[in-house]
Design a protein around this motif. Structure first.
Motif, mmCIF file in Angstrom:
data_model
loop_
_atom_site.group_PDB
_atom_site.id
_atom_site.type_symbol
_atom_site.label_atom_id
_atom_site.label_comp_id
_atom_site.label_asym_id
_atom_site.label_seq_id
_atom_site.Cartn_x
_atom_site.Cartn_y
_atom_site.Cartn_z
ATOM 1 N N ALA A 169 96.239 37.427 66.375
ATOM 2 C CA ALA A 169 96.761 36.262 65.841
ATOM 3 C C ALA A 169 96.786 35.024 66.630
ATOM 4 O O ALA A 169 97.075 35.224 67.858
ATOM 5 N N ARG A 170 96.431 33.670 66.170
ATOM 6 C CA ARG A 170 96.364 32.528 67.268
ATOM 7 C C ARG A 170 97.147 31.347 66.255
ATOM 8 O O ARG A 170 96.858 31.141 65.052
ATOM 9 N N ILE A 171 97.947 30.487 67.078
ATOM 10 C CA ILE A 171 98.560 29.446 66.390
ATOM 11 C C ILE A 171 97.785 28.084 66.818
ATOM 12 O O ILE A 171 97.682 28.049 68.160
ATOM 13 N N TYR A 172 97.406 27.462 65.792
ATOM 14 C CA TYR A 172 96.797 26.223 66.217
ATOM 15 C C TYR A 172 96.976 25.105 65.407
ATOM 16 O O TYR A 172 96.739 25.371 63.932
ATOM 17 N N GLU A 226 83.221 38.958 63.060
ATOM 18 C CA GLU A 226 83.764 37.695 63.677
ATOM 19 C C GLU A 226 85.161 37.907 64.020
ATOM 20 O O GLU A 226 86.053 38.597 63.070
ATOM 21 N N SER A 227 85.709 37.698 65.441
ATOM 22 C CA SER A 227 87.008 37.954 65.586
ATOM 23 C C SER A 227 87.450 37.309 66.907
ATOM 24 O O SER A 227 86.936 36.263 67.434
ATOM 25 N N SER A 228 88.832 37.237 67.159
ATOM 26 C CA SER A 228 89.306 36.902 68.439
ATOM 27 C C SER A 228 88.971 35.514 68.731
ATOM 28 O O SER A 228 88.576 34.969 69.774
ATOM 29 N N PRO A 229 89.538 34.585 67.783
ATOM 30 C CA PRO A 229 89.401 33.164 67.987
ATOM 31 C C PRO A 229 90.633 32.533 69.174
ATOM 32 O O PRO A 229 91.423 32.940 68.821
ATOM 33 N N THR A 230 90.133 31.620 69.714
ATOM 34 C CA THR A 230 90.745 30.842 70.618
ATOM 35 C C THR A 230 90.413 29.480 70.445
ATOM 36 O O THR A 230 89.286 28.810 70.734
ATOM 37 N N PHE A 231 91.355 28.580 70.212
ATOM 38 C CA PHE A 231 91.197 27.409 69.547
ATOM 39 C C PHE A 231 91.549 26.378 70.430
ATOM 40 O O PHE A 231 92.461 26.525 71.235
ATOM 41 N N SER A 240 87.837 22.664 68.155
ATOM 42 C CA SER A 240 86.653 23.733 68.492
ATOM 43 C C SER A 240 87.280 25.008 68.915
ATOM 44 O O SER A 240 88.579 25.252 68.822
ATOM 45 N N VAL A 241 86.363 26.183 68.893
ATOM 46 C CA VAL A 241 86.845 27.367 68.909
ATOM 47 C C VAL A 241 85.873 28.334 69.635
ATOM 48 O O VAL A 241 84.538 28.147 69.404
ATOM 49 N N PHE A 242 86.517 29.285 70.426
ATOM 50 C CA PHE A 242 85.521 30.290 70.949
ATOM 51 C C PHE A 242 85.777 31.499 70.000
ATOM 52 O O PHE A 242 87.106 31.820 69.982
ATOM 53 N N PHE A 243 84.881 32.462 69.803
ATOM 54 C CA PHE A 243 85.087 33.528 69.169
ATOM 55 C C PHE A 243 84.171 34.359 69.275
ATOM 56 O O PHE A 243 83.099 34.262 69.988
ATOM 57 N N TYR A 266 80.731 32.644 71.038
ATOM 58 C CA TYR A 266 80.165 31.800 70.498
ATOM 59 C C TYR A 266 81.113 30.673 70.609
ATOM 60 O O TYR A 266 82.159 30.695 70.703
ATOM 61 N N LYS A 267 80.615 29.545 70.426
ATOM 62 C CA LYS A 267 81.579 28.252 70.273
ATOM 63 C C LYS A 267 81.259 27.727 68.881
ATOM 64 O O LYS A 267 80.198 27.557 68.484
ATOM 65 N N GLY A 268 82.367 27.297 68.216
ATOM 66 C CA GLY A 268 82.436 26.820 66.839
ATOM 67 C C GLY A 268 83.071 25.245 66.928
ATOM 68 O O GLY A 268 84.041 25.067 67.768
ATOM 69 N N GLU A 269 82.557 24.469 65.909
ATOM 70 C CA GLU A 269 83.337 23.245 65.762
ATOM 71 C C GLU A 269 83.597 22.747 64.523
ATOM 72 O O GLU A 269 82.880 23.232 63.573
ATOM 73 N N GLN A 270 84.819 22.386 64.097
ATOM 74 C CA GLN A 270 85.262 21.980 62.965
ATOM 75 C C GLN A 270 84.699 20.579 62.420
ATOM 76 O O GLN A 270 84.750 19.546 62.989
ATOM 77 N N LYS A 271 84.134 20.719 61.272
ATOM 78 C CA LYS A 271 83.456 19.543 60.493
ATOM 79 C C LYS A 271 84.751 18.646 59.894
ATOM 80 O O LYS A 271 85.534 19.008 59.696
ATOM 81 N N LYS A 272 84.237 17.504 59.438
ATOM 82 C CA LYS A 272 85.125 16.570 58.852
ATOM 83 C C LYS A 272 85.825 17.200 57.597
ATOM 84 O O LYS A 272 86.875 16.859 57.002
ATOM 85 N N ASN A 273 85.083 17.840 56.789
ATOM 86 C CA ASN A 273 85.423 18.392 55.625
ATOM 87 C C ASN A 273 86.359 19.795 55.776
ATOM 88 O O ASN A 273 86.621 20.505 54.755
ATOM 89 N N GLY A 274 86.779 20.102 57.167
ATOM 90 C CA GLY A 274 87.195 21.096 57.329
ATOM 91 C C GLY A 274 86.754 22.598 57.749
ATOM 92 O O GLY A 274 87.281 23.453 57.961
#
Length: 295
Positions: A169-172, A226-231, A240-243, A266-274
């Motif tokens: 679990a992560r809170i962001y 996919e697991s272990s997200p860090t925002f 952004s998120v590393f996962f 990997y790195k991910g990014e949040q788009k404008k639509n969420g």
């Protein structure tokens, strides 16, 4: 005389039948054992355990089956199933040190401290030298299994837990993100190690913990783990998120030199639509070893 001839003929028929049946039995044993070992080598421990149980059912190579089952059930966290198989192999002279540790740890986790200490003492007596053994005798916290006996915090399950694995679990931004192998219409293919669905990333607002969590949508999601997200916010101010994810290229499984599919960060990014898109994998990654669990 006629009776003797008939008796001899029956004896010959029985002998021939046994000669025909015996190779079939041997072939059956070898086939089951080979299948179990293939699954074991692939780390498909849940599936391998079924095959090793079949060996025991037919009383085939039981010592080997018990040893393999102890390992499989320990890896799938079915400790109650691992314990009796460990007990069956503890007298083996060629038993690896790992099995004695595991047996001692499981005993300690069940509160059988004195019996656990006896097995640790036994491991010293037979000169299985390892610097962790004295530490285990003094401190039961160094191994995850031993944590089962400790109660330093009051822990209560949340209402949205599933019967599968839920963790990390992560809170962001007032949202709880976590990893789960819960079965959904989009995630219903089982992973052979634990015989559970593949891991996905889920989220739920902290203000609505009574709701049903939703999976992160977008290019960040694949049909594998996919697991272990860090925002975080990157230098451009983007969410952004590393996962962690299986090594994939264009959605396809990629293996390394040892024919193993390893993990990458990997790195991910949040788009404008969420939704979340995968941005890139990291330069530290390689197909020949795993990188995982950014924190």
């Amino acid at each position: 005389m006629g009776y003797d001839i008939m008796k001899n003929n029956n004896t010959k028929r029985l002998a021939v039948s046994l000669l025909l049946i015996f190779p079939l039995l041997v072939f059956g044993q070898k086939r089951v054992e080979a299948k179990a070992d293939r699954l074991f080598q692939k780390r498909a421990y849940a599936l391998a355990a079924d095959e090793y149980e079949d060996l025991l059912k037919h009383n085939w190579n039981t010592a080997y089956a018990h040893k393999q089952l102890a390992f499989c059930y320990f890896e799938t966290r079915e400790f109650d199933k691992a314990l009796p198989h460990l007990q069956e192999v503890l007298g083996n002279d060629d038993l690896p040190l790992r099995y004695i540790w595991e047996y001692a740890l499981l005993l300690k986790a069940e509160g059988k401290i004195e019996e656990s200490e006896k097995w640790l003492a036994y491991s010293k007596m037979i000169k299985l030298k390892n610097p962790l053994i004295p530490r285990l005798s003094q401190d039961s916290t160094w191994h995850p299994v031993a944590l089962l006996e400790r109660q330093e915090y009051k822990v209560e399950p949340v209402s949205f837990n599933s019967k599968y694995s839920d963790f990390g679990a992560r809170i962001y931004n007032d949202t709880l993100y976590f990893t789960s192998s819960r079965k959904t219409p989009e995630n219903n293919s089982n992973y052979s190690w634990y015989d559970e669905p593949y891991l996905d990333l889920y989220y739920i607002p902290l203000s609505s913990l009574d709701q049903t969590p939703k999976a992160l949508e977008g290019g960040i999601r694949s049909k594998y783990h996919e697991s272990s997200p860090t925002f975080f916010k990157d230098y451009k101010g983007k969410n952004s998120v590393f996962f962690t994810r299986n090594n994939l290229k264009s959605g396809q499984y990629v293996v390394g030199k040892k024919r193993i599919n390893n993990l990458k960060i990997y790195k991910g990014e949040q788009k404008k639509n969420g939704t979340w898109d995968m941005s890139r994998d990291l330069a530290i990654n390689s197909p020949d070893y795993s990188n995982a669990h950014p924190f």
